[in-house]
Design an enzyme around this catalytic site. Structure first.
Site, PDB file in Angstrom:
ATOM      1  N   PRO A  25       0.840  -1.199   0.000  1.00 33.26           N
ATOM      2  CA  PRO A  25       0.000   0.000   0.000  1.00 33.26           C
ATOM      3  C   PRO A  25       0.878   1.254   0.000  1.00 33.26           C
ATOM      4  O   PRO A  25       1.809   1.366   0.803  1.00 33.26           O
ATOM      5  CB  PRO A  25      -0.788  -0.121   1.309  1.00 33.26           C
ATOM      6  CG  PRO A  25       0.041  -1.018   2.182  1.00 33.26           C
ATOM      7  CD  PRO A  25       0.756  -1.954   1.258  1.00 33.26           C
ATOM      8  N   THR A  27       0.485   5.415  -0.204  1.00 33.62           N
ATOM      9  CA  THR A  27      -0.276   6.663  -0.239  1.00 33.62           C
ATOM     10  C   THR A  27       0.312   7.600  -1.282  1.00 33.62           C
ATOM     11  O   THR A  27       1.518   7.831  -1.299  1.00 33.62           O
ATOM     12  CB  THR A  27      -0.245   7.310   1.157  1.00 33.62           C
ATOM     13  OG1 THR A  27      -1.060   6.508   2.005  1.00 33.62           O
ATOM     14  CG2 THR A  27      -0.779   8.740   1.139  1.00 33.62           C
ATOM     15  N   ALA A  58      -3.702   3.563   1.298  1.00 29.93           N
ATOM     16  CA  ALA A  58      -4.637   3.606   2.415  1.00 29.93           C
ATOM     17  C   ALA A  58      -5.834   4.490   2.054  1.00 29.93           C
ATOM     18  O   ALA A  58      -5.672   5.556   1.457  1.00 29.93           O
ATOM     19  CB  ALA A  58      -3.932   4.122   3.658  1.00 29.93           C
ATOM     20  N   GLN A 100      -7.000  -0.940   1.307  1.00 27.18           N
ATOM     21  CA  GLN A 100      -6.472  -0.805   2.669  1.00 27.18           C
ATOM     22  C   GLN A 100      -7.320   0.220   3.432  1.00 27.18           C
ATOM     23  O   GLN A 100      -7.395   1.388   3.047  1.00 27.18           O
ATOM     24  CB  GLN A 100      -5.007  -0.369   2.668  1.00 27.18           C
ATOM     25  CG  GLN A 100      -4.413  -0.535   4.078  1.00 27.18           C
ATOM     26  CD  GLN A 100      -3.032   0.054   4.256  1.00 27.18           C
ATOM     27  OE1 GLN A 100      -2.777   1.178   3.846  1.00 27.18           O
ATOM     28  NE2 GLN A 100      -2.149  -0.696   4.905  1.00 27.18           N
ATOM     29  N   HIS A 178      -5.839  -1.450   8.042  1.00 27.77           N
ATOM     30  CA  HIS A 178      -4.555  -0.822   8.370  1.00 27.77           C
ATOM     31  C   HIS A 178      -4.422  -0.732   9.894  1.00 27.77           C
ATOM     32  O   HIS A 178      -4.932   0.178  10.521  1.00 27.77           O
ATOM     33  CB  HIS A 178      -4.489   0.568   7.743  1.00 27.77           C
ATOM     34  CG  HIS A 178      -3.106   1.154   7.674  1.00 27.77           C
ATOM     35  ND1 HIS A 178      -2.048   0.687   8.435  1.00 27.77           N
ATOM     36  CD2 HIS A 178      -2.595   2.160   6.918  1.00 27.77           C
ATOM     37  CE1 HIS A 178      -0.964   1.401   8.142  1.00 27.77           C
ATOM     38  NE2 HIS A 178      -1.278   2.299   7.221  1.00 27.77           N
ATOM     39  N   ASN A 181       1.808   1.140  11.501  1.00 29.59           N
ATOM     40  CA  ASN A 181       2.440   2.441  11.254  1.00 29.59           C
ATOM     41  C   ASN A 181       1.949   3.596  12.125  1.00 29.59           C
ATOM     42  O   ASN A 181       1.971   4.756  11.714  1.00 29.59           O
ATOM     43  CB  ASN A 181       2.306   2.820   9.765  1.00 29.59           C
ATOM     44  CG  ASN A 181       2.992   1.803   8.854  1.00 29.59           C
ATOM     45  OD1 ASN A 181       3.682   0.910   9.347  1.00 29.59           O
ATOM     46  ND2 ASN A 181       2.821   1.927   7.559  1.00 29.59           N
ATOM     47  N   TYR A 183      -1.044   4.449  13.232  1.00 31.02           N
ATOM     48  CA  TYR A 183      -2.367   5.028  13.030  1.00 31.02           C
ATOM     49  C   TYR A 183      -3.355   4.451  14.054  1.00 31.02           C
ATOM     50  O   TYR A 183      -2.946   3.755  14.982  1.00 31.02           O
ATOM     51  CB  TYR A 183      -2.795   4.830  11.564  1.00 31.02           C
ATOM     52  CG  TYR A 183      -1.841   5.540  10.629  1.00 31.02           C
ATOM     53  CD1 TYR A 183      -1.680   6.931  10.689  1.00 31.02           C
ATOM     54  CD2 TYR A 183      -1.045   4.842   9.722  1.00 31.02           C
ATOM     55  CE1 TYR A 183      -0.774   7.599   9.866  1.00 31.02           C
ATOM     56  CE2 TYR A 183      -0.134   5.504   8.891  1.00 31.02           C
ATOM     57  CZ  TYR A 183      -0.002   6.880   8.972  1.00 31.02           C
ATOM     58  OH  TYR A 183       0.891   7.539   8.169  1.00 31.02           O
ATOM     59  N   ASN A 238       5.326   7.539  14.065  1.00 24.19           N
ATOM     60  CA  ASN A 238       4.224   8.182  14.800  1.00 24.19           C
ATOM     61  C   ASN A 238       4.055   7.679  16.236  1.00 24.19           C
ATOM     62  O   ASN A 238       3.080   8.024  16.897  1.00 24.19           O
ATOM     63  CB  ASN A 238       2.869   7.999  14.087  1.00 24.19           C
ATOM     64  CG  ASN A 238       2.841   8.581  12.681  1.00 24.19           C
ATOM     65  OD1 ASN A 238       3.346   9.674  12.472  1.00 24.19           O
ATOM     66  ND2 ASN A 238       2.266   7.862  11.741  1.00 24.19           N
TER      67      ASN A 238
HETATM   68  C1  FNR Z   1       4.189   3.936   2.270  1.00 19.35           C
HETATM   69  N1  FNR Z   1       3.791   2.917   3.123  1.00 19.35           N
HETATM   70  C2  FNR Z   1       2.454   2.775   3.427  1.00 19.35           C
HETATM   71  N2  FNR Z   1       2.041   1.785   4.269  1.00 19.35           N
HETATM   72  C3  FNR Z   1       0.726   1.584   4.500  1.00 19.35           C
HETATM   73  O1  FNR Z   1       0.384   0.660   5.232  1.00 19.35           O
HETATM   74  N3  FNR Z   1      -0.205   2.367   3.901  1.00 19.35           N
HETATM   75  C4  FNR Z   1       0.111   3.392   3.080  1.00 19.35           C
HETATM   76  O2  FNR Z   1      -0.772   4.063   2.547  1.00 19.35           O
HETATM   77  C5  FNR Z   1       1.494   3.644   2.860  1.00 19.35           C
HETATM   78  N4  FNR Z   1       1.911   4.676   2.090  1.00 19.35           N
HETATM   79  C6  FNR Z   1       3.230   4.821   1.763  1.00 19.35           C
HETATM   80  C7  FNR Z   1       3.606   5.833   0.870  1.00 19.35           C
HETATM   81  C8  FNR Z   1       4.919   5.948   0.478  1.00 19.35           C
HETATM   82  C9  FNR Z   1       5.297   7.007  -0.486  1.00 19.35           C
HETATM   83  C10 FNR Z   1       5.885   5.053   0.986  1.00 19.35           C
HETATM   84  C11 FNR Z   1       7.304   5.126   0.540  1.00 19.35           C
HETATM   85  C12 FNR Z   1       5.513   4.072   1.863  1.00 19.35           C
HETATM   86  C13 FNR Z   1       4.749   1.876   3.534  1.00 19.35           C
HETATM   87  C14 FNR Z   1       4.884   0.809   2.441  1.00 19.35           C
HETATM   88  O3  FNR Z   1       3.686   0.050   2.321  1.00 19.35           O
HETATM   89  C15 FNR Z   1       6.035  -0.177   2.715  1.00 19.35           C
HETATM   90  O4  FNR Z   1       5.836  -0.817   3.941  1.00 19.35           O
HETATM   91  C16 FNR Z   1       7.394   0.511   2.729  1.00 19.35           C
HETATM   92  O5  FNR Z   1       7.524   1.376   1.626  1.00 19.35           O
HETATM   93  C17 FNR Z   1       8.540  -0.500   2.732  1.00 19.35           C
HETATM   94  O6  FNR Z   1       8.572  -1.239   1.567  1.00 19.35           O
HETATM   95  P1  FNR Z   1       9.650  -0.917   0.397  1.00 19.35           P
HETATM   96  O7  FNR Z   1       9.286   0.407  -0.164  1.00 19.35           O
HETATM   97  O8  FNR Z   1      10.989  -0.895   1.039  1.00 19.35           O
HETATM   98  O9  FNR Z   1       9.487  -2.036  -0.593  1.00 19.35           O
HETATM   99  C1  8K6 Z   2       0.993   6.499   5.045  1.00 21.91           C
HETATM  100  C2  8K6 Z   2       1.140   7.855   4.568  1.00 21.91           C
HETATM  101  C3  8K6 Z   2       2.506   8.190   4.316  1.00 21.91           C
HETATM  102  C4  8K6 Z   2       2.680   9.363   3.471  1.00 21.91           C
HETATM  103  C5  8K6 Z   2       4.008   9.622   2.997  1.00 21.91           C
HETATM  104  C6  8K6 Z   2       5.058   8.685   3.382  1.00 21.91           C
HETATM  105  C7  8K6 Z   2       6.364   9.043   2.826  1.00 21.91           C
HETATM  106  C8  8K6 Z   2       7.410   8.095   3.235  1.00 21.91           C
HETATM  107  C9  8K6 Z   2       8.767   8.394   2.765  1.00 21.91           C
HETATM  108  C10 8K6 Z   2       9.755   7.349   3.149  1.00 21.91           C
HETATM  109  C11 8K6 Z   2      10.497   7.527   4.423  1.00 21.91           C
HETATM  110  C12 8K6 Z   2       9.804   7.000   5.618  1.00 21.91           C
HETATM  111  C13 8K6 Z   2      10.561   6.802   6.851  1.00 21.91           C
HETATM  112  C14 8K6 Z   2       9.685   6.593   8.029  1.00 21.91           C
HETATM  113  C15 8K6 Z   2      10.129   5.602   8.971  1.00 21.91           C
HETATM  114  C16 8K6 Z   2      11.194   5.974   9.905  1.00 21.91           C
HETATM  115  C17 8K6 Z   2      12.054   4.824  10.244  1.00 21.91           C
HETATM  116  C18 8K6 Z   2      12.848   4.981  11.471  1.00 21.91           C
END
Ligand code: FNR
Ligand code: 8K6
Length: 351
Positions: A25, A27, A58, A100, A178, A181, A183, A238
């Site tokens: 998932p 966002t 999500a 999600q 979900h 993370n 939430y 968070n």
């Molecule tokens: C996420 N992730 C995330 N997780 C989730 O449960 N719901 C969401 O809407 C989102 N949105 C989201 C946006 C962006 C831009 C990122 C980079 C990540 C977390 C994602 O599902 C995943 O757990 C992580 O990105 C780690 O996997 P990768 O990117 O290392 O393959």
């Molecule tokens: C679920 C909504 C998220 C919106 C934007 C997410 C952007 C994520 C960019 C990647 C870096 C995330 C690092 C966060 C985790 C910290 C680990 C210690």
């Protein structure tokens, strides 16, 4: 050496996946101002239909669940119709997609849903604010939430179930709740954000109650075969972790196992992170305490995921950022073609 990723996998008697690569998932903040998915979103998901299963970005279950701009919803008829475009486009390309279901709890911001009412509440287990401000809208600092009443908890549970029913009406193959993370659901599962003294706080059984009630309400509405859950036993986003959180998940995981979910999915950005109170990686901890289908995630490449599946660390892998950078991720892995590297600038457009 990634052949095992291309073995089909039966989630249960009704859902069969063509391969073991899930799209995580993600966002994207690209819904329209009524939080309706657009045609560009339908095209974006359709391009990724070769994933064994897409998990949608999500989707908020109701207005006060919103914590980021233009995140899509599943609580109005026009949102359901917008998602129908997405699910049809994915199905036409031979794919499958779960929605999600999301409520951000104390990470919500009234800016998005208050219509100017300064008293619009932020819902959370306890009245403890998260520090900081909304990503990419730094002027919006987080507010101290309201500790939800029992009546409000019951309504929230109902709203998750209604959103699940709406997801099925919109053509989704199932839902992932979900619970990760930091939430709303996760806020109940960690001591940092849950200081309640009623039947929703104070001990592991009570702290697990909201998560299990949401899961049960969704199962009741759409069936266990279509219901999945994402959890973050390791607090990393968070939320601050607490050594006592371990007991909460020790209680929760066996309870979840009894529910016969479609799968359980870990929420983390990097699965090489270790947590003292879990005795190591989240995936190892969950695998040891949960004996059904587990989805691993967190900075995996196809090669590292393939070897983790081979050594039984988990059953399926979710791929996030590489799927943003490579709409044809699955074909590239199958054909051994080089991948485009992900960069944060890619978040500004929907390719
Ligand atoms: C996420 N992730 C995330 N997780 C989730 O449960 N719901 C969401 O809407 C989102 N949105 C989201 C946006 C962006 C831009 C990122 C980079 C990540 C977390 C994602 O599902 C995943 O757990 C992580 O990105 C780690 O996997 P990768 O990117 O290392 O393959
Ligand atoms: C679920 C909504 C998220 C919106 C934007 C997410 C952007 C994520 C960019 C990647 C870096 C995330 C690092 C966060 C985790 C910290 C680990 C210690």
């Amino acid at each position: 050496m990634t052949e095992n990723l291309f073995k089909p996998y039966a989630l249960n008697n009704t859902i069969n996946l063509n391969n073991r690569i899930l799209m995580a998932p993600l966002t994207r903040c690209m819904a329209d101002d009524d939080l309706v998915p657009t045609q560009a979103m339908a095209d974006y998901y359709a391009r990724r239909a070769e994933a064994g299963l897409i998990i949608s970005e999500a989707v908020i279950i109701r207005p006060d669940g919103q914590g980021y701009p233009n995140t899509p919803g599943l609580f109005s008829q026009s949102q359901i119709e917008g998602w129908q475009r997405v699910t049809s486009a994915v199905h036409n390309n031979g794919g499958k997609i779960f929605a999600q279901l999301w409520h951000t709890g104390r990470v919500a911001h009234p800016y998005f849903y208050s219509n100017g009412d300064d008293n619009a509440a932020v819902m959370a287990p306890s009245a403890i604010a998260v520090e900081g401000s909304v990503p990419r809208m730094r002027e919006l600092t987080y507010k101290t939430p309201k500790a939800v009443t029992i009546d409000e908890i019951n309504t929230l549970i109902y709203d998750y179930a209604q959103a699940a029913e709406n997801a099925i009406a919109a053509g989704f193959d199932g839902v992932e709740i979900h619970g990760a993370n930091g939430y709303l659901i996760d806020q109940f599962l960690h001591h940092d954000s849950n200081r309640r003294t009623d039947e929703y706080g104070g001990n592991s059984e009570n702290m697990s109650r909201f998560a299990l009630q949401v899961v049960d309400a969704v199962i009741d509405r759409i069936g266990h075969d279509k219901t999945a859950l994402r959890v973050s036993p390791g607090a990393y986003f968070n939320l601050e972790g607490d050594n006592r959180d371990r007991d909460v998940f020790d209680h929760l995981l066996p309870q979840l196992e009894k529910r016969n979910l479609a799968f359980l999915h870990i929420g983390i950005f990097d699965d090489s992170m270790e947590f003292d109170y879990l005795g190591g990686r989240v995936s190892s901890y969950v695998r040891a305490n949960y004996n059904k289908t587990l989805v691993g995630v967190g900075s995996y490449s196809a090669e590292t995921a393939s070897s983790a599946i081979d050594t039984d660390k988990f059953d399926l892998v979710a791929i996030g950022r590489p799927f943003i950078a490579n709409p044809d991720y699955v074909a590239k892995i199958r054909n051994n073609e080089p991948l485009v590297s992900y960069s944060d600038e890619m978040l500004t457009s929907l390719v």
